[in-house]
Structure formats: C-alpha cells, structure tokens
Design a protein around this motif. Sequence first.
Motif, PDB file in Angstrom:
ATOM      1  N   LEU A   7       4.361  -7.955   2.879  1.00 49.70           N
ATOM      2  CA  LEU A   7       3.102  -8.179   2.165  1.00 49.70           C
ATOM      3  C   LEU A   7       2.186  -9.106   2.949  1.00 49.70           C
ATOM      4  CD1 LEU A   7       4.249  -8.665  -1.545  1.00 49.70           C
ATOM      5  CD2 LEU A   7       2.775  -6.848  -0.683  1.00 49.70           C
ATOM      6  N   ARG A   8       2.758 -10.194   3.437  1.00 52.53           N
ATOM      7  CA  ARG A   8       1.945 -11.186   4.151  1.00 52.53           C
ATOM      8  C   ARG A   8       1.370 -10.585   5.432  1.00 52.53           C
ATOM      9  NH1 ARG A   8      -1.463 -13.628   5.364  1.00 52.53           N
ATOM     10  NH2 ARG A   8      -1.756 -15.853   5.806  1.00 52.53           N
ATOM     11  N   HIS A   9       2.175  -9.820   6.153  1.00 52.64           N
ATOM     12  CA  HIS A   9       1.697  -9.223   7.396  1.00 52.64           C
ATOM     13  C   HIS A   9       0.562  -8.248   7.131  1.00 52.64           C
ATOM     14  CE1 HIS A   9       1.702  -6.133  10.620  1.00 52.64           C
ATOM     15  NE2 HIS A   9       1.782  -7.194  11.385  1.00 52.64           N
ATOM     16  N   ASN A  10       0.725  -7.389   6.131  1.00 53.58           N
ATOM     17  CA  ASN A  10      -0.297  -6.391   5.846  1.00 53.58           C
ATOM     18  C   ASN A  10      -1.583  -7.042   5.347  1.00 53.58           C
ATOM     19  OD1 ASN A  10      -1.378  -3.723   4.264  1.00 53.58           O
ATOM     20  ND2 ASN A  10       0.103  -3.208   5.867  1.00 53.58           N
ATOM     21  N   ALA A  11      -1.442  -8.056   4.514  1.00 56.49           N
ATOM     22  CA  ALA A  11      -2.621  -8.727   3.972  1.00 56.49           C
ATOM     23  C   ALA A  11      -3.398  -9.477   5.047  1.00 56.49           C
ATOM     24  CB  ALA A  11      -2.212  -9.694   2.866  1.00 56.49           C
ATOM     25  N   ALA A  12      -2.694  -9.918   6.089  1.00 58.32           N
ATOM     26  CA  ALA A  12      -3.330 -10.733   7.122  1.00 58.32           C
ATOM     27  C   ALA A  12      -3.934  -9.917   8.267  1.00 58.32           C
ATOM     28  CB  ALA A  12      -2.312 -11.730   7.688  1.00 58.32           C
ATOM     29  N   MET A  13      -3.820  -8.590   8.217  1.00 59.12           N
ATOM     30  CA  MET A  13      -4.372  -7.786   9.310  1.00 59.12           C
ATOM     31  C   MET A  13      -5.848  -8.113   9.510  1.00 59.12           C
ATOM     32  SD  MET A  13      -2.579  -4.066   8.800  1.00 59.12           S
ATOM     33  CE  MET A  13      -0.871  -3.782   9.317  1.00 59.12           C
ATOM     34  N   PRO A  14      -6.226  -8.577  10.692  1.00 56.41           N
ATOM     35  CA  PRO A  14      -7.597  -9.066  10.900  1.00 56.41           C
ATOM     36  C   PRO A  14      -8.669  -8.009  10.734  1.00 56.41           C
ATOM     37  CG  PRO A  14      -6.412  -8.889  12.988  1.00 56.41           C
ATOM     38  CD  PRO A  14      -5.399  -8.706  11.904  1.00 56.41           C
ATOM     39  N   GLU A  15      -8.326  -6.734  10.949  1.00 57.35           N
ATOM     40  CA  GLU A  15      -9.316  -5.668  10.790  1.00 57.35           C
ATOM     41  C   GLU A  15      -9.913  -5.664   9.385  1.00 57.35           C
ATOM     42  OE1 GLU A  15      -6.348  -4.394  13.884  1.00 57.35           O
ATOM     43  OE2 GLU A  15      -6.246  -5.251  11.886  1.00 57.35           O
ATOM     44  N   PHE A  16      -9.107  -6.098   8.400  1.00 54.24           N
ATOM     45  CA  PHE A  16      -9.567  -6.137   7.021  1.00 54.24           C
ATOM     46  C   PHE A  16      -9.842  -7.566   6.558  1.00 54.24           C
ATOM     47  CE2 PHE A  16      -7.355  -2.193   7.521  1.00 54.24           C
ATOM     48  CZ  PHE A  16      -8.021  -1.292   6.703  1.00 54.24           C
ATOM     49  N   ALA A  17      -8.997  -8.504   6.962  1.00 51.36           N
ATOM     50  CA  ALA A  17      -9.083  -9.872   6.454  1.00 51.36           C
ATOM     51  C   ALA A  17     -10.411 -10.540   6.783  1.00 51.36           C
ATOM     52  CB  ALA A  17      -7.924 -10.707   6.999  1.00 51.36           C
ATOM     53  N   ARG A  18     -10.972 -10.226   7.938  1.00 49.44           N
ATOM     54  CA  ARG A  18     -12.218 -10.893   8.307  1.00 49.44           C
ATOM     55  C   ARG A  18     -13.387 -10.441   7.436  1.00 49.44           C
ATOM     56  NH1 ARG A  18     -15.144  -7.763  12.142  1.00 49.44           N
ATOM     57  NH2 ARG A  18     -14.069  -5.851  12.774  1.00 49.44           N
ATOM     58  N   HIS A  19     -13.243  -9.314   6.758  1.00 47.69           N
ATOM     59  CA  HIS A  19     -14.260  -8.864   5.809  1.00 47.69           C
ATOM     60  C   HIS A  19     -13.890  -9.269   4.384  1.00 47.69           C
ATOM     61  CE1 HIS A  19     -15.948  -6.311   8.996  1.00 47.69           C
ATOM     62  NE2 HIS A  19     -14.702  -6.002   9.273  1.00 47.69           N
ATOM     63  N   MET A  20     -12.624  -9.055   4.005  1.00 46.96           N
ATOM     64  CA  MET A  20     -12.157  -9.414   2.672  1.00 46.96           C
ATOM     65  C   MET A  20     -12.150 -10.928   2.465  1.00 46.96           C
ATOM     66  SD  MET A  20     -11.253  -6.512   1.109  1.00 46.96           S
ATOM     67  CE  MET A  20     -10.873  -4.799   1.524  1.00 46.96           C
ATOM     68  N   GLY A  21     -12.209 -11.697   3.550  1.00 46.65           N
ATOM     69  CA  GLY A  21     -12.230 -13.155   3.457  1.00 46.65           C
ATOM     70  C   GLY A  21     -13.537 -13.700   2.919  1.00 46.65           C
ATOM     71  N   GLU A  22     -14.514 -12.834   2.712  1.00 46.37           N
ATOM     72  CA  GLU A  22     -15.768 -13.240   2.091  1.00 46.37           C
ATOM     73  C   GLU A  22     -15.750 -12.763   0.630  1.00 46.37           C
ATOM     74  OE1 GLU A  22     -18.025 -15.080   3.560  1.00 46.37           O
ATOM     75  OE2 GLU A  22     -16.964 -15.154   5.477  1.00 46.37           O
ATOM     76  N   VAL A  23     -16.422 -11.672   0.340  1.00 49.51           N
ATOM     77  CA  VAL A  23     -16.448 -11.156  -1.031  1.00 49.51           C
ATOM     78  C   VAL A  23     -16.151  -9.659  -1.019  1.00 49.51           C
ATOM     79  CG1 VAL A  23     -17.828 -10.810  -3.121  1.00 49.51           C
ATOM     80  CG2 VAL A  23     -18.165 -12.875  -1.745  1.00 49.51           C
ATOM     81  N   ALA A  24     -15.190  -9.248  -1.838  1.00 46.12           N
ATOM     82  CA  ALA A  24     -14.879  -7.830  -2.017  1.00 46.12           C
ATOM     83  C   ALA A  24     -15.150  -7.463  -3.469  1.00 46.12           C
ATOM     84  CB  ALA A  24     -13.423  -7.555  -1.673  1.00 46.12           C
ATOM     85  N   VAL A  25     -15.719  -6.295  -3.691  1.00 47.64           N
ATOM     86  CA  VAL A  25     -15.954  -5.800  -5.052  1.00 47.64           C
ATOM     87  C   VAL A  25     -15.089  -4.549  -5.246  1.00 47.64           C
ATOM     88  CG1 VAL A  25     -17.615  -4.780  -6.645  1.00 47.64           C
ATOM     89  CG2 VAL A  25     -18.276  -6.731  -5.245  1.00 47.64           C
ATOM     90  N   SER A  26     -14.282  -4.548  -6.299  1.00 52.06           N
ATOM     91  CA  SER A  26     -13.327  -3.452  -6.468  1.00 52.06           C
ATOM     92  C   SER A  26     -13.103  -3.116  -7.931  1.00 52.06           C
ATOM     93  CB  SER A  26     -11.993  -3.834  -5.828  1.00 52.06           C
ATOM     94  OG  SER A  26     -11.003  -2.844  -6.066  1.00 52.06           O
ATOM     95  N   TRP A  27     -12.942  -1.820  -8.191  1.00 56.34           N
ATOM     96  CA  TRP A  27     -12.553  -1.332  -9.512  1.00 56.34           C
ATOM     97  C   TRP A  27     -11.154  -0.717  -9.452  1.00 56.34           C
ATOM     98  CZ3 TRP A  27     -11.153   3.699  -9.158  1.00 56.34           C
ATOM     99  CH2 TRP A  27     -11.638   4.410  -8.055  1.00 56.34           C
ATOM    100  N   LEU A  28     -10.529  -0.733  -8.280  1.00 54.67           N
ATOM    101  CA  LEU A  28      -9.257  -0.040  -8.078  1.00 54.67           C
ATOM    102  C   LEU A  28      -8.150  -0.616  -8.953  1.00 54.67           C
ATOM    103  CD1 LEU A  28      -9.415   0.173  -4.177  1.00 54.67           C
ATOM    104  CD2 LEU A  28      -9.605   2.104  -5.768  1.00 54.67           C
ATOM    105  N   PRO A  29      -7.292   0.241  -9.505  1.00 52.71           N
ATOM    106  CA  PRO A  29      -6.191  -0.250 -10.353  1.00 52.71           C
ATOM    107  C   PRO A  29      -5.275  -1.194  -9.576  1.00 52.71           C
ATOM    108  CG  PRO A  29      -6.410   2.142 -10.502  1.00 52.71           C
ATOM    109  CD  PRO A  29      -7.281   1.711  -9.363  1.00 52.71           C
ATOM    110  N   GLN A  30      -4.817  -2.222 -10.232  1.00 52.27           N
ATOM    111  CA  GLN A  30      -3.950  -3.192  -9.570  1.00 52.27           C
ATOM    112  C   GLN A  30      -2.521  -2.690  -9.438  1.00 52.27           C
ATOM    113  OE1 GLN A  30      -4.556  -7.369 -10.534  1.00 52.27           O
ATOM    114  NE2 GLN A  30      -6.426  -6.850 -11.623  1.00 52.27           N
ATOM    115  N   TYR A  31      -2.228  -1.523 -10.018  1.00 50.40           N
ATOM    116  CA  TYR A  31      -0.915  -0.929  -9.792  1.00 50.40           C
ATOM    117  C   TYR A  31      -0.932   0.039  -8.620  1.00 50.40           C
ATOM    118  CZ  TYR A  31      -3.177   2.653 -12.685  1.00 50.40           C
ATOM    119  OH  TYR A  31      -4.073   3.565 -13.191  1.00 50.40           O
ATOM    120  N   HIS A  32      -2.082   0.219  -8.004  1.00 47.99           N
ATOM    121  CA  HIS A  32      -2.202   1.098  -6.834  1.00 47.99           C
ATOM    122  C   HIS A  32      -2.166   0.246  -5.571  1.00 47.99           C
ATOM    123  CE1 HIS A  32      -3.956   3.912  -3.935  1.00 47.99           C
ATOM    124  NE2 HIS A  32      -3.601   4.873  -4.781  1.00 47.99           N
ATOM    125  N   ASP A  33      -1.504   0.755  -4.512  1.00 51.47           N
ATOM    126  CA  ASP A  33      -1.346  -0.064  -3.313  1.00 51.47           C
ATOM    127  C   ASP A  33      -2.681  -0.457  -2.682  1.00 51.47           C
ATOM    128  OD1 ASP A  33      -1.870   2.530  -2.527  1.00 51.47           O
ATOM    129  OD2 ASP A  33      -0.314   2.629  -0.988  1.00 51.47           O
TER     130      ASP A  33
END
Length: 270
Positions: A7-33
């Motif tokens: 989990l930690r490795h996937n969450a820290a991937m810089p390709e996404f983290a550098r954008h998600m580290g600001e503000v993300a807007v989402s309606w996606l279900p929290q039971y979906h990966d």
Amino acid sequence: MVTHAALRHNAAMPEFARHMGEVAVSWLPQYHDLGLAGVNLTAMCAGGTAALFSPADFARSPLLWLALATSYRARALAGPHSAFALAARRLSAALASGTAKYDLSSVTLAVDAAEPVGAASMANVVAVLRRCGLRPEAYTVGYGLAEHVVKVTCFARAGAAAAGGGGGGGVQERPGRVSCGAPCTDVELRIVNPETHAEVPQGEEGEVWVNSPSKCAGYYGQLIETNETFHAQLRGAREGDPLYLRTGDLGFKRGGELYISGRIKDVIIM
C-alpha cells in the motif's frame, strides 16, 4: 492479501503523488481500488486533500465533479472512461446553452483508468474538457489492477508529459489501440507467452506480467491460486530470479509503453 508495504509503495508513486499531494476531487467508491488506493490513500500519504462526494451524487449530476474541481482548484481527477465521457456529454450541452461556468485550468492530472478506452471517444472527451481550460497533456490513460494495489502504468512519468503521438496531447494511438503509458516507478513489466512463459519481442502480443513492491501477497486461503498468479517465473529462470504477477490481461509494448488488447479468458459479467 494487501500488505502495508505494498500500500505504501503504491501510494507513494511520484507519478501520482506529486499531483494528489495538492487537491484531488473524487466521487469514486471507497471500496474500489482506484477510489481507495488510487485517490484517497495516495492523497493522504502525499499530504494532500481529497474532496469527496458520493457515486450517487455523481450519477444524479455528473457536472458536480467539474463544479467541485473548479471550486477546490483541483490538481487531480481520476475515474473510468465512461464517467469522463458522461461528464463531457453533459458539459457539451451546458456549453451549447451558455450555462457552463467551469474552470479546469488547475488540473495537472486527469487519470482515465479502470475500463477499456477508445481513441475516438477519448479524443472527444479531451476536446470538450479543453474548452473549460483542461490542458491536453494533463489527460492521461493508466493501467492497474487490485492484485498490484492499483497503479501499474501511466503517462506522467518522472515529471514528463505524454510520450509524444497524436490525439489529445498525451493520447497516442497505435493500430487501433490506445497506449496506457509507461511502467510507474519501480515497476517491472514484461509481455510473456502465457503457455511457454517466454518473454515475447516488442510489439508482439502476450500476457502482461508485473513485479514491484506494490505486488500483493496473494489470495487469502487460496494457496494454489496464489502460487499460479503471484509466483510466476520466466522460462529459464534461476533461483532468486523475480516472481511475477500474472495479470490475465493481454497486451504488447511499443516504445516502452503498454497497450492492452484483451483478456486471456472470456469473462461474463452478470
């Protein structure tokens, strides 16, 4: 079985983290990966903010997604292609009637994932969202699966934009297929003959095999299935060589990028 390390490795991937580290807007279900790990955990681990609303609210009003992205000056959006296409259709109607007041110029990553993506439909989505300020290079296609937490490939690698090609900025089409991008940081991706377990040449179709610290530990209580799926080895492998995750997806690589072409087994969704 998903480990904390994966989990930690996937969450820290810089390709996404550098954008998600600001503000993300989402309606996606929290039971979906994609919702839980791809957005919520990634934003949390990156020290960002996730503005969340329910899938039911999105279904009732797809343009709420764009309204909240405008209000919160979102940097990141993520969703299946059908959701982007639906929002684009509603936005087109709003633009035609002169009622659209959305500003997506703050978005630096809009990830289209979790479903097959058609080149023509994607080009249309990008064209419509661009009228509200979305930069074409921000729109990217990604590939992932729950057995690898979620993220496997994307375009926004190591601070780079899309890897050239036509379509909408980062969109690149090859023989009717849309590129899913290059492997994310620390991800080893191979295209393998599913019968012989030999790696195939670039451009040739085979099963997508993946190995990285994001790979999950296996299926709980299913030792045979775990061994077959998570402990695959290339033909000629020696002791100590990597164990790969067999995704069951068919694809090929060109220019270091992955193109998904189908599934090994036919699946009937009830």
